[in-house]
Each structure stands twice: as structure tokens, then as C-alpha cells.
Design an enzyme around this catalytic site. Sequence first.
Site, short mmCIF file in Angstrom:
data_model
loop_
_atom_site.label_atom_id
_atom_site.label_comp_id
_atom_site.label_asym_id
_atom_site.label_seq_id
_atom_site.Cartn_x
_atom_site.Cartn_y
_atom_site.Cartn_z
N GLU A 140 16.03 -4.45 -1.72
CA GLU A 140 14.90 -3.93 -2.49
C GLU A 140 15.20 -2.63 -3.21
OE1 GLU A 140 11.55 -3.41 0.17
OE2 GLU A 140 12.81 -2.59 1.75
N ARG A 157 10.53 -6.98 10.72
CA ARG A 157 11.15 -5.89 9.99
C ARG A 157 10.95 -4.60 10.77
NH1 ARG A 157 8.97 -4.64 4.09
NH2 ARG A 157 7.26 -3.68 5.22
N ARG A 187 4.47 1.62 -7.71
CA ARG A 187 3.68 0.39 -7.57
C ARG A 187 2.20 0.65 -7.28
NH1 ARG A 187 6.49 -2.02 -2.04
NH2 ARG A 187 4.52 -3.00 -1.52
N HIS A 193 -9.77 -2.81 3.10
CA HIS A 193 -10.16 -3.80 4.09
C HIS A 193 -11.11 -4.84 3.55
CE1 HIS A 193 -8.82 -1.13 7.58
NE2 HIS A 193 -7.99 -2.12 7.40
N ARG A 212 5.52 -7.30 9.02
CA ARG A 212 5.53 -5.85 8.75
C ARG A 212 5.04 -5.14 10.01
NH1 ARG A 212 3.45 -7.84 3.36
NH2 ARG A 212 4.71 -6.88 1.75
N CYS A 271 10.81 -12.35 -0.15
CA CYS A 271 9.58 -12.11 0.61
C CYS A 271 8.60 -11.21 -0.11
CB CYS A 271 9.88 -11.59 2.01
SG CYS A 271 10.61 -9.94 2.01
N ASN A 288 8.81 -6.58 -4.49
CA ASN A 288 7.82 -5.53 -4.83
C ASN A 288 8.53 -4.20 -5.07
OD1 ASN A 288 6.15 -7.58 -4.02
ND2 ASN A 288 5.64 -6.67 -2.06
N ASP A 289 9.35 -3.82 -4.11
CA ASP A 289 10.05 -2.55 -4.28
C ASP A 289 11.18 -2.66 -5.29
OD1 ASP A 289 8.80 -0.50 -2.77
OD2 ASP A 289 9.33 -1.60 -0.96
C1 PEP Z 1 8.82 -5.73 -0.93
O1 PEP Z 1 9.11 -4.56 -1.19
O2 PEP Z 1 8.89 -6.66 -1.74
C2 PEP Z 1 8.35 -6.09 0.43
C3 PEP Z 1 8.19 -7.33 0.78
O3 PEP Z 1 8.06 -5.08 1.28
P1 PEP Z 1 6.78 -4.14 1.19
O4 PEP Z 1 5.83 -4.74 0.21
O5 PEP Z 1 6.23 -4.10 2.58
O6 PEP Z 1 7.35 -2.84 0.76
MG MG Z 2 9.45 -3.13 0.37
#
Ligand code: PEP
Ligand code: MG
Length: 762
Positions: free
Chosen positions: A611, A509, A645, A366, A473, A682, A634-635
Site C-alpha cells: 500500500e 492484520r 483520503r 456509526h 482490521r 483488499c 485505499n492507501d
Molecule cells: C487499504 O489501505 O486499502 C486497506 C485495505 O487498509 P485500510 O483501509 O484499513 O487502511
Molecule cells: Mg491501508
Amino acid sequence: MITSLKRIVQEVSKIPVLEEALKHLTSSIKGAIGVDSCSVYLANYEKQHFMLMATDGLDSGAVGKVAIGFSEGLIGLIGQREEPLNILDAQSHPRYKHYPEVKEEKYHAFLGTPIIHQRKVLGVLTLQQKKKRRFSEDEEAFLVTLSTQIALEIVHAETRGFLSFVDDNNRDKWQRKISGVPGSAGLGMGIGFVPHFKVSLASHVAKRSANKELEIARYREAVNITRSQVEELSNRVEGQVPSDVQAIFQIYSHLLDANSLGHEVEGRIKDGWDAASSLKYIIENYIQQFRNMSDPYMQERAVDIEDLSNRILANILGTDSPDQRPLDVNQNAILVAEEVTAPMLAEFSTMKLCGIISVRGSSNSHAAILARAMGLPAVMGLSDAPLSLLDGKKLLVDGYSGEVIVSPSESVRQEFNILVTEEQELSDRILEKAHLPSVTQDDYTVSLFINAGLSAEMENTNFTHGEGVGLYRTEVPFMLRERFPSEQEQMTLYREMLESDPHKPITMRTLDVGGDKPLPYFPISEENPFLGWRGVRLTLDHPEIFLVQIRAMLRANIGLGNLQIMLPMVTSVSEVNESKRLIKQAYHEVSEEISDTGKILEMPKIGVMLEVPAVIYQIPQLAKKVDFFSVGSNDLTQYLLAVDRNNARVSGLYDSYHPAVLAALLSIVEQANEHNVPITVCGELAGEPGGIILLLAMGYSKFSMNSHNLLKIKWVVRSVTVKQSKLLLDSVLSCDDPWEVREQVNQYLESIGLGGLVRAGI
Ligand code: PEP
Ligand code: MG
């Protein structure tokens, strides 16, 4: 041997001063193995030598004096080869070099092993014996095992500044660089300010009391006072921070109102303890439970509980909360704490805060979220840096690199000042162009959306600059509760979101819990949570959860029509079919329910997140089923590279610039374009200046990012041409390794005058 090894490591780790710890280490090893001499040398990279730091067997007068060059003698050889050296007679080895000060003429057998941490040689550990002999395999294994464990102690000591390269007289004048993790980008310079609590649960000594009524009354009164203090702090920052940060104060209020806590504390008072001791007993149990949770979000809650309890304790004891030392409000200050909490920031909001350092925490905590929202540079996770080292000292905070410089020299300060001024100029320039369209120099139009929810700051200014929400999210409201939110609660929340700009698309989502985001009231225990019950896998197994969420979304969309629904963690086409079936079911149910109101229920567009690497090979099939794609880089990076990650140990391997990730991203966009399915990126890559250039070159034109990055990215888009970007992409696609890609991308950014976006200065 394993018991002596454990004992030695435990004993050594308890000694706070490194020199003493190493001295103890050499004597213990000498005793455990029964050798004639044991010594430790530590590397000094500035001076390119190993310094003898402790010995039991060589001349103790040589400690801190004998330095062996990196390419000299047997010690240098071990450092160069990064492997143990076991020799019968050291003096007949071709690399042997005689250092008369150490007085080692009597020793022949020699075993040395490097001390390595994260690929860096920190020093060398040696054993010597008068007899000519080769050390046994067991002895060698013992020394190697020990050196791996000792490495960590040395790293910690280095951070704490307990290395004797700095003599005591100069310790205070010494400029020291400490590395943490970037929490919020930017540069800050000021005096370190560590708020001291006059009282803390940890140091409170438990006491008994027979007067139960009085103690219960004291406890209740303290809770009431704390409640109004928290309310006041919350009001102080209201409107200045995003709603998810303001929610932290709600967590405090929930905790204060929790009946269970009050009952437990009062139960303990009835057992004969005073109010403060009862609070301590109950809260310390809670804190431990939260700290032991695997979910980082829940671990973070331990900090809130501790902070809040210290406040209650102060009120029980009738002392002030944090000790407010007289502050020069005009002086630039850097707030430093073991764990910076939101109320702490509110408390010191009247100071001229220029940065934040939180010894614990990550970019997810936070404090980092709040720092980003307040535009303050922040460095997190400075593990083991003692607060006393930072309190009252001049500090430079580099939120780009995650580094802190303690007591910087005059020249470094001047240089930093220039960088801070340049940074301000750059953000002024970016802000000036905020209203202009996001079009490249060669007239290629780009759409920028924002990510909202988990850590996205809903800053109104940036929201208006975006073309909508590319990723909302939805898991956060689920995580902040003690049970699943009801359909009505969800509906209200989603409605607020859709109404925030009814003319712009808002992509929601569906619940993406599991992985590192379990719900406190829905525990999941798995060996490999990231490969487990996550996202749509979980919600399809629980249609009652999925259906309620979809119904809430559809109802929230009545009369607005800007909702889009997106499915996370899709691996197979059947998951899309099943989700669509449930969405249709919810649609028919709600349509029927509102049939006599004359209102019309719209069927929103449905998309999937790309992803999971499997979907790269299923795009033609998926294209027939959905209205849009959104790439979760990211995933995608995590799963393509098989790198967790959130695992700090392998964080160096997690890189979205890996040529394999780039090749996957390219293949995805080519296929999506071929099948005419709109596609957005995204993941975090879309919010990086280098990332957006590569993605643009691949053919992506829609991006969704943290609102904080939006204007910066618009600036990048307006500064480049797709033509040039394609040349860069062609070149990086042939790179072998991610760092080569990064180097080329950064060079390119420098060449077009955008280097200031990825490092300090312009
Ligand atoms: C991702 O995986 O890139 C994504 C946008 O979702 P999150 O980071 O919430 O897993
Ligand atoms: Mg993701």
C-alpha cells in the site's frame, strides 16, 4: 482593510436570509471602499442568467427583476472568463450592454469579480464609480478576497433553500435536490421524520439548588433509569445488527458506569447547582474536548455523549426521551436527524423505516455503518440543510449518489418508484445466485473473501458465501477501550474470529493505528499523520505492543490453524525482517509455554500489505520474505496521488481509477505472479463492480471486500469474461484521466446489463 474584510464576512454570515445578507454585504463594501455603488448578481444555471440580487447604488427596484444572460454584457463576460474585470469606463467597453432598469448611466469606473466555489461560478460582485478611473490593486485584491469568502455563504444559503428564485408562495411546492455523501447504497422514499427531544442540554438553562442530597439522588436515579433504557434498546436490536454496531450500546453503558463522570457531576452539585445544570456543565466540556480531537472516530464519540446526556437529562427532569409524536407506523418514513445515533434507530425500529438522513456525519460514522448493516439507504453530511426543511416532507433518498430530493414532483416520484422496484428485483436475482460458484463466463475461478473489523458487517449470510476473511482490521477492539487490551482479552477476541469458520483462512492484520486512527490512550501529535507513525512503523518501535498481539494471535490459533498474519504500511524489507524476527520470538515463547500440554503451535503464513508506493519497486526482494501479498488499494491510491483520503476538499482528486493507480496495480500483479507469490486485493476497489473487472483483467484472482458487497461482486464475476475484461483494460490504460476511465468502465457495465449496480435502476 483586513479588519473590515473580516468584519463584513462575520456580519454577513450571521444573517440567515440570503437576500438580507447580500443587501448588508453591498452596503458594507460600499462604505468600506468608499465607492458609489456595489451590487451582487447570482447565477441561475437553469435559466442561464445572472440575477441582480442586491445593490447599494443601482436602482433597488431592479433587484430580483434584472436578469443578464450568461453571455451578455460585462457581468456575462466576468462569468465566462472567470476572472476580475477592472475598467476605466464601462460604457465604452465593447461588451457593455445597457439595462435601463438598473439606472447606471451615471457610473463609469467598473470593477467586477466572479464568486466561485469549487470551480463553479455562483455569481458576480461589482463596484461602480461615477468618476472615470481604474480601481487600485488594493481594491481589486479586497474584492477578490471577499468574493472567495462570500462564495461559501452562498453555497450554504443555496442548500438551505434561501434563494429568491423560488417565490414564497411556491416554496413548499418546490422540488429541491440536496447533495450529501453516500452513506449506504440503495433507494428510499418516505415522509421525513425528525425526532424532537423535548429537552436538550443545549437549551437547558442553568439553575442553582441548595438541596445537595436531593439533587445527587435525582442524578443517580436518572442514571439508573437511563441504564435500563439503553439496555432495553440494545436488546431490541440484538441479533439484527453486527457486533461492532452493538458495541455502541456498550460505549453508552461504559459512559454510564464511568465513576469519573459521576464524581464530576456530583462535585458540581456540591458547588450549589441542581442536577440538570451540573450535568450540562460537565458534559458540554466533554463534548467540546471530543469535537476538538483530530481523529474522526473520536469526534463521532461527541455525538454519543450528547445523545446519552440528553437521555439522562430527560430522566432528571422527568420527561420522555425523544418526543414520540403520533406516528402512522404503516407509513414509509425516512429518519432525519442532525446526527442519527444507534439508539435513535433502535427507538424507531418499529416504524416502516425506508432510509436515513444524517445532516452531520460521514460514510465512516456509526449511523452509516448501522444503515449498511440494516440494508437501509442513507445519505450523510447534508451540511446546513435545516431539519425543518425535511420534517414531514416527502423525501427521496438516493444512497448511491448521496442525493436527497425534497417534495418530489409526481413524475419524479413515479420514476423513483420504478427504480425502487427494479432495485428489489435486482437484489432478489443476486440473492438467488448466491450459492453458485464465483466463476467467470470463460471459466476463470475467482476467490472472494470478506473484510472484517472497522466497518465490515459480519453478516453471517455473507460470511458463509465468502472463502474466509481476507482482512481483519484488528484496530477496532483497541479503539473501543480505554487502554491497550490485554493478551488474554485479545486472545479471546481472535479465537472467536478464527472459530467463526475454522475451515477458512482468517487473515489478521497487525495493529494499523496512527494516520486517522490514533488510540485515545496513546495520543500521537504529528503535522502529517498519514506520512507519520503508522502501522508497522509504530508497532516495531513498540515491540511490547507488537509481541503481545502476536502472542495472542498464536495462542488463539492453537488447535485451529487457520490464522494468517499480515503487516500493514510496510515500506522497506528491513521492516519485514524485523517483524518476522519478533513473530519468531513470540512463537518460541508460546511454544515453550505450552510444551507440557502436548498441544502443537503452528507457525502461520506471514504476508505484507502492498500500500506504500515504494514497495512496487521491491516486490522481488519482498517475495523472498513472505508467503503472500495483499494490495491495500485505499492507501496505495492516497499515497500515489498524494491525496489525503479523508480530506473533503480534495476528495474529487482521490480516484482509484486514475491511470497511474491502474498502472501500479498491473505492475504489482505481474511481478507477484512472476515470483509465484499469492496476491489478494483488499482495498475498496475490489468491492466495486468496475474495479473488480479491471483487476480481473490484470490477472488478480483473489479479492477481499466489505461483506455487504460480496454477493454483488460475485454476480459481476459470473457475468463477465476475462477476455472481454482485458479488452476494456487495454482501452482504459491509454486514458489520460480518471473520469475517462470511469466513463468507459460504466459504459461497459451498461453494455453487459450491469449498469444497475452503479446507479439507481436496472
Ligand atoms: C487499504 O489501505 O486499502 C486497506 C485495505 O487498509 P485500510 O483501509 O484499513 O487502511
Ligand atoms: Mg491501508
